[in-house]
Write a protein that holds these residues in place. Structure first.
Motif, PDB file in Angstrom:
ATOM      1  N   GLN A   1     100.333  49.739  63.080  1.00 17.86           N
ATOM      2  CA  GLN A   1     101.268  49.029  62.218  1.00 17.86           C
ATOM      3  C   GLN A   1     100.675  47.689  61.836  1.00 17.86           C
ATOM      4  O   GLN A   1     100.438  46.835  62.707  1.00 17.86           O
ATOM      5  CB  GLN A   1     102.618  48.838  62.910  1.00 17.86           C
ATOM      6  N   ALA A   2     100.425  47.523  60.558  1.00 13.03           N
ATOM      7  CA  ALA A   2      99.901  46.261  60.034  1.00 13.03           C
ATOM      8  C   ALA A   2     101.080  45.349  59.680  1.00 13.03           C
ATOM      9  O   ALA A   2     102.193  45.832  59.451  1.00 13.03           O
ATOM     10  CB  ALA A   2      99.040  46.521  58.806  1.00 13.03           C
TER      11      ALA A   2
ATOM     12  N   ARG B   1     104.833  51.667  60.433  1.00  9.16           N
ATOM     13  CA  ARG B   1     103.899  52.294  61.362  1.00  9.16           C
ATOM     14  C   ARG B   1     103.351  53.560  60.711  1.00  9.16           C
ATOM     15  O   ARG B   1     104.105  54.341  60.115  1.00  9.16           O
ATOM     16  CB  ARG B   1     104.597  52.624  62.675  1.00  9.16           C
ATOM     17  N   GLU B   2     102.044  53.785  60.843  1.00  9.79           N
ATOM     18  CA  GLU B   2     101.426  54.953  60.227  1.00  9.79           C
ATOM     19  C   GLU B   2     100.581  55.732  61.232  1.00  9.79           C
ATOM     20  O   GLU B   2     100.036  55.163  62.191  1.00  9.79           O
ATOM     21  CB  GLU B   2     100.543  54.534  59.041  1.00  9.79           C
ATOM     22  N   PHE B   3     100.474  57.012  60.985  1.00  4.92           N
ATOM     23  CA  PHE B   3      99.686  57.914  61.811  1.00  4.92           C
ATOM     24  C   PHE B   3      98.201  57.626  61.644  1.00  4.92           C
ATOM     25  O   PHE B   3      97.728  57.379  60.521  1.00  4.92           O
ATOM     26  CB  PHE B   3      99.995  59.353  61.409  1.00  4.92           C
ATOM     27  N   VAL B   4      97.467  57.675  62.752  1.00  2.00           N
ATOM     28  CA  VAL B   4      96.022  57.473  62.714  1.00  2.00           C
ATOM     29  C   VAL B   4      95.287  58.760  63.117  1.00  2.00           C
ATOM     30  O   VAL B   4      94.454  59.266  62.382  1.00  2.00           O
ATOM     31  CB  VAL B   4      95.593  56.322  63.644  1.00  2.00           C
ATOM     32  N   ALA B   5      95.603  59.277  64.299  1.00  2.00           N
ATOM     33  CA  ALA B   5      94.896  60.458  64.796  1.00  2.00           C
ATOM     34  C   ALA B   5      95.713  61.105  65.889  1.00  2.00           C
ATOM     35  O   ALA B   5      96.522  60.442  66.554  1.00  2.00           O
ATOM     36  CB  ALA B   5      93.518  60.080  65.324  1.00  2.00           C
ATOM     37  N   ALA B   6      95.486  62.411  66.089  1.00  2.00           N
ATOM     38  CA  ALA B   6      96.171  63.150  67.141  1.00  2.00           C
ATOM     39  C   ALA B   6      95.221  64.172  67.737  1.00  2.00           C
ATOM     40  O   ALA B   6      94.270  64.614  67.081  1.00  2.00           O
ATOM     41  CB  ALA B   6      97.427  63.834  66.605  1.00  2.00           C
ATOM     42  N   ILE B   7      95.524  64.545  68.988  1.00  2.00           N
ATOM     43  CA  ILE B   7      94.714  65.544  69.675  1.00  2.00           C
ATOM     44  C   ILE B   7      95.637  66.402  70.527  1.00  2.00           C
ATOM     45  O   ILE B   7      96.506  65.885  71.231  1.00  2.00           O
ATOM     46  CB  ILE B   7      93.603  64.870  70.521  1.00  2.00           C
ATOM     47  N   THR B   8      95.460  67.721  70.449  1.00  2.00           N
ATOM     48  CA  THR B   8      96.271  68.637  71.251  1.00  2.00           C
ATOM     49  C   THR B   8      95.670  68.783  72.643  1.00  2.00           C
ATOM     50  O   THR B   8      94.574  68.288  72.928  1.00  2.00           O
ATOM     51  CB  THR B   8      96.350  70.014  70.586  1.00  2.00           C
TER      52      THR B   8
ATOM     53  N   GLN C   1     102.560  49.958  74.741  1.00  2.00           N
ATOM     54  CA  GLN C   1     103.076  48.640  74.359  1.00  2.00           C
ATOM     55  C   GLN C   1     102.405  48.090  73.109  1.00  2.00           C
ATOM     56  O   GLN C   1     102.877  47.120  72.518  1.00  2.00           O
ATOM     57  CB  GLN C   1     102.894  47.643  75.525  1.00  2.00           C
ATOM     58  N   GLY C   2     101.314  48.704  72.705  1.00  2.00           N
ATOM     59  CA  GLY C   2     100.587  48.247  71.526  1.00  2.00           C
ATOM     60  C   GLY C   2      99.438  47.325  71.907  1.00  2.00           C
ATOM     61  O   GLY C   2      99.547  46.535  72.849  1.00  2.00           O
ATOM     62  N   THR C   3      98.348  47.432  71.172  1.00  2.00           N
ATOM     63  CA  THR C   3      97.204  46.559  71.384  1.00  2.00           C
ATOM     64  C   THR C   3      96.694  46.095  70.011  1.00  2.00           C
ATOM     65  O   THR C   3      96.570  46.897  69.081  1.00  2.00           O
ATOM     66  CB  THR C   3      96.100  47.258  72.200  1.00  2.00           C
TER      67      THR C   3
ATOM     68  N   TYR D   1      97.831  48.736  67.360  1.00  2.00           N
ATOM     69  CA  TYR D   1      97.640  50.159  67.572  1.00  2.00           C
ATOM     70  C   TYR D   1      98.498  50.612  68.754  1.00  2.00           C
ATOM     71  O   TYR D   1      98.472  49.996  69.834  1.00  2.00           O
ATOM     72  CB  TYR D   1      96.161  50.451  67.830  1.00  2.00           C
ATOM     73  N   TYR D   2      99.229  51.695  68.540  1.00  2.00           N
ATOM     74  CA  TYR D   2     100.124  52.234  69.554  1.00  2.00           C
ATOM     75  C   TYR D   2      99.709  53.648  69.926  1.00  2.00           C
ATOM     76  O   TYR D   2      99.404  54.460  69.044  1.00  2.00           O
ATOM     77  CB  TYR D   2     101.551  52.301  69.026  1.00  2.00           C
TER      78      TYR D   2
END
Length: 121
Positions: A39-40, A45-52, A113-115, A93-94
Motif C-alpha cells: 500500500q503506497a 492496498r494492491e496484490f503483489v505476489a502469491a504462492i500456493t 504488521q507491515g514493513t 508491504y504486508y
C-alpha cells in the motif's frame, strides 16, 4: 492465536534489491496460500505476489520478472526477493497467510504488521 512477523524492509536506491520475510507462529495446523500486498501513500492496498502450498506462483504485472516469492513450509515462512527496485515500488508491504489453526474447522486470513520499503531515485 496466530501471529505473522515481517522483516527486511528498508531504504534502497533505485535498481537495488531487498528481501522481505514473514514468519507465522502460534497454534498452526496448516497454511495454504501465502501472499504479499503493498500500500503506497494515498493508494489502496494492491496484490503483489502469491504462492500456493505446492509452490505455484502468481505475480502482479508490475513486478513480474523483478520479484520472486518463495516459501519454506517447515518454518511457516514466506519470502519476497525484490530486485531492480523502482521508486514506484515504495510502499508498506504486508504479508498475508491463509492459516488453518489447530482445533479450527476453517481457514482464516492473517496479516502481518507491515514493513516499509522506500526506493530512492
Amino acid at each position: 492465536q496466530v501471529q505473522l512477523v515481517e522483516s527486511g524492509g528498508g531504504l534502497v536506491q533505485s535498481g537495488g534489491s531487498l528481501r522481505l520475510s514473514c514468519a507465522a507462529s502460534g497454534s498452526i495446523f496448516s497454511i495454504n496460500a501465502m501472499a504479499w500486498y503493498r500500500q503506497a501513500p494515498g493508494k489502496e492496498r494492491e496484490f503483489v505476489a502469491a504462492i500456493t502450498r505446492d509452490s505455484s506462483t502468481n505475480y502482479a504485472n508490475s513486478v513480474k520478472g523483478r520479484f520472486t516469492i518463495s516459501r519454506v513450509n517447515a518454518n511457516n515462512t514466506v519470502y519476497l526477493q525484490m530486485n531492480s527496485l523502482k521508486p514506484d515500488d515504495t510502499a508498506v508491504y504486508y504479508c498475508n497467510q491463509g492459516v488453518l489453526a489447530a482445533g479450527r474447522a476453517y481457514e482464516y486470513d492473517y496479516w502481518g504488521q507491515g514493513t516499509q520499503v522506500t526506493v530512492s531515485s
